[in-house]
Design an enzyme around this catalytic site. Structure first.
Site, short mmCIF file in Angstrom:
data_model
loop_
_atom_site.label_atom_id
_atom_site.label_comp_id
_atom_site.label_asym_id
_atom_site.label_seq_id
_atom_site.Cartn_x
_atom_site.Cartn_y
_atom_site.Cartn_z
N ASN A 95 0.78 -1.35 0.17
CA ASN A 95 0.00 0.10 0.00
C ASN A 95 1.04 1.24 -0.03
OD1 ASN A 95 -2.55 1.40 0.38
ND2 ASN A 95 -1.42 2.04 2.26
N ASP A 141 1.20 6.55 0.56
CA ASP A 141 0.69 5.59 -0.11
C ASP A 141 0.97 5.54 -1.60
OD1 ASP A 141 -1.17 5.48 2.15
OD2 ASP A 141 -2.64 4.58 0.94
N ASP A 151 -0.07 -7.08 3.50
CA ASP A 151 -0.44 -5.98 4.54
C ASP A 151 -1.61 -5.08 4.11
OD1 ASP A 151 0.27 -4.71 7.10
OD2 ASP A 151 0.84 -2.96 5.92
N HIS A 177 -6.92 -1.10 1.85
CA HIS A 177 -6.61 0.51 1.53
C HIS A 177 -5.80 0.68 0.29
CE1 HIS A 177 -7.82 1.29 5.51
NE2 HIS A 177 -7.05 0.40 5.84
N GLU A 203 -4.44 -9.26 4.81
CA GLU A 203 -5.03 -8.53 5.79
C GLU A 203 -6.14 -7.76 5.32
OE1 GLU A 203 -3.78 -5.82 9.43
OE2 GLU A 203 -2.95 -5.34 7.50
CA LIG Z 1 -3.64 3.33 -0.74
#
Ligand SMILES: [Ca+2]
Ligand SMILES: [Ca+2]
Ligand SMILES: [Ca+2]
Ligand SMILES: [Ca+2]
Length: 574
Positions: free
Chosen positions: A175, A235, A266, A270, A307
């Site tokens: 991410n 990010d 991980d 997101h 996750e």
């Molecule tokens: Ca992201």
């Protein structure tokens, strides 16, 4: 007037309550059809009476299609924080060679010995170079953290693990990178850099926060960048195909050139933001679908566990076409709650939900991990409850993951460093973790009583319970890939269930209460039993055999006169 309004309100509430009741009744009907079920005529809980006849259950005839299973369904994983596991060279920091030295503790590769823990998979928390102690902010995806050793040391660890039949997966953080990663260094200082678009910039910065209310936009000289976790973890911009290409090369490198067996991924939910929506977006799912095809094209045997810290209904959208399996946070919470309260209700509900939601066994179970208070702290040092939690984890469906030190009852509460303290090997200096006078972090203060050496020869210890359970799981396929059928009893503290395949039937009894249980009986209306024998496999106890009925089941079975407080038994029935 006021009275009248209240009455109307009360009527309305009653009506709603009635509708909810109706809905609940019809939903539980569906549940029963979809999973292995209690007979409809006997779903009402009887008043607990010692002499009452047991509720009868019937196994689900549908067998699990083994083509839906993977090698991971035979594995018990063990999560290791390298920095804290074992220090081989006395600098106070755990390392790859330290893990090699302790492999025989984890699994000596000899199936005839049972004094090892018996785990068959290792998940290493991030091993890439990083400015932080934990490593979840990566500076170089193609190298290992030199504090942990060299790439040769890591290769050696892989070889030694594989020789013992242990699979090795590594944490992969896609991410975000570290703000110290050369890409970000370049991107943040030069707006014209080709790396600028590897990250997410906006000017002026939007005003929204993270889902948990923290800042996500950070202003520097050249603009504002997005970082969901904190400023040091910018990010990556996965709408830029270049970033995807870079990360495909990372994945290829570790699978093909290095030879790891897969990845723990991980923060998968997101990955790609859609405006202010920062989790579980459609774009995120699409990206992982491409990722799934990519890593399977490199190695069809590669394994991923994601996750996605969300509810079961969100987690399961990632399964099977984006990642192989993902962590079941809901079940983890239920294991803890059932163990703490001595009530099967929570784990029973969780098992019903996951067995009807996911493809068979395609989920990762655990109790707590490196982001959560340790099991023994959650259970306030109650070793009986810790044994219950271990039993629920290791006799249940799915792919179980332990967190290092859990098996000896290590404690720790947040902040995070305190749940990642050194492994407690012995009652010696620094818990036997290092010969350095100053370890990177001190072990927990109670290590002299809670460590591997002290518990090794003690048949009643938590470590002995973990060893027995893991070896049983390794030996009996029904524990790994069998169906689950709960056998109802009126005792809320007795969780009893069958784990069964076409040719193996195990009866698991977990007394999670603090009292012995004597009044219990089981009824299985039909089954595959042929000769009516019973054999307890965890402790080698003498148990009564069931009287078989005409349908290969039993009507009134009590294998042990008394189930002691906080005990688990696994009985093979034939
Ligand atoms: Ca992201
Ligand atoms: Ca070291
Ligand atoms: Ca062994
Ligand atoms: Ca999907």
């Amino acid at each position: 007037m006021l009275m009248k309004r209240q009455n109307t309100k009360r009527c309305f509430l009653l009506l709603i309550w009635f509708v909810v009741l109706l809905l609940t009744a019809s939903c539980s009907g569906i549940t029963q059809d979809a999973s292995s079920s209690v007979e409809p005529t006997s779903t009402q809980t009887p008043t607990p009476k010692p002499t009452s006849a047991p509720l009868c259950v019937t196994p689900n005839s549908g067998q699990i299609d083994s083509s839906e299973l993977g090698w991971w369904n035979d594995v018990v994983f063990y999560e290791i924080f390298v920095r804290s596991f074992y220090d081989s060279d006395g600098d106070g920091i755990g390392d790859f060679n330290g893990i090699v030295e302790k492999l025989d503790y984890l699994n000596d590769g000899d199936s005839t010995t049972t004094d090892d823990l018996g785990i068959t998979g290792i998940w290493l928390m991030p091993i890439n170079p990083s400015p932080s102690y934990h490593g979840y902010d990566v500076m170089d995806y193609f190298a290992v953290n030199e504090e942990y050793g060299t790439m040769e040391d890591f290769q050696n660890l892989l070889d030694e693990a594989h020789q013992r039949g242990i699979k090795v997966i590594i944490d992969m953080v896609l991410n975000h990178t570290s703000s110290h990663h050369p890409w970000f260094q370049e991107a943040s200082t030069n707006s014209d850099s080709p790396y600028r678009d590897y990250y997410i910039w906006e000017d002026p910065a939007p005003s929204f926060d993270s889902p948990w209310g923290t800042d996500v936009w950070y202003r520097i000289d050249t603009g504002s960048y997005y970082a969901i976790f904190w400023a040091g973890m910018p990010d990556l911009n996965y709408t830029n195909p270049k970033v995807t290409e870079e990360m495909q090369e990372v994945i290829r490198f570790w699978l093909e050139d290095v030879g790891v067996d897969g990845f723990r991924l991980d923060a998968i939910k997101h990955l790609i933001e859609e405006g202010e929506i920062q989790e579980n977006t459609l774009a995120t799912h699409k990206w992982w679908e491409g990722f799934y095809d990519y890593y399977n094209s490199i190695n069809p045997e590669a394994f991923t566990v994601g996750e996605a810290w969300s509810s079961t209904s969100e987690v399961l959208k990632y399964i099977g076409d984006e990642v192989n399996i993902a962590f079941e946070f809901n079940t983890a919470g239920a294991i803890l709650k059932s163990a703490r309260l001595g009530s099967k209700q929570y784990i029973s509900e969780a098992h019903q939900l996951i067995t009807r939601s996911y493809p068979p066994h395609q989920y990762a179970t655990f109790i707590t991990n490196h982001d959560q208070p340790r099991v023994m702290s959650e259970l306030m040092r109650n070793i009986g409850q810790a044994k219950t939690a271990a039993s629920l984890l290791l006799t249940g469906p799915g792919v179980p993951f332990l967190y290092y030190g859990e098996e000896v009852g290590q404690t720790g509460r947040k902040p995070d460093e305190n749940i990642r303290t050194p492994m407690q090997w012995s009652d010696g200096t620094n818990a036997g973790f290092t010969t350095a006078s100053l370890p990177w972090k001190s072990p927990q203060g109670d290590y002299k009583d809670w460590n591997v050496a002290t518990q090794t020869g003690d048949a009643d210890s938590l470590l002995s319970q973990y060893r027995a359970l893991i070896h049983a799981r390794n030996e009996y396929p029904a524990l790994r890939i069998g169906n689950l059928l709960e056998l109802p009893t009126s005792e809320r503290g007795l969780y009893a269930f069958l784990r069964y395949t076409t040719d193996q039937t195990l009866l698991v009894l977990i007394n999670m209460s603090d009292k012995p249980i004597r009044d219990y009986r089981f009824c299985l209306s039909e089954g595959d039993l042929e000769i009516g024998t019973a054999h307890e496999i965890l402790w080698g106890l003498e148990v009564s055999s069931p009287d078989l009925n005409n349908n290969g089941g039993f009507d009134n079975y009590q294998p042990l006169e008394e189930l002691e407080a906080y005990t688990t038994y696994i009985i093979e029935l034939k």
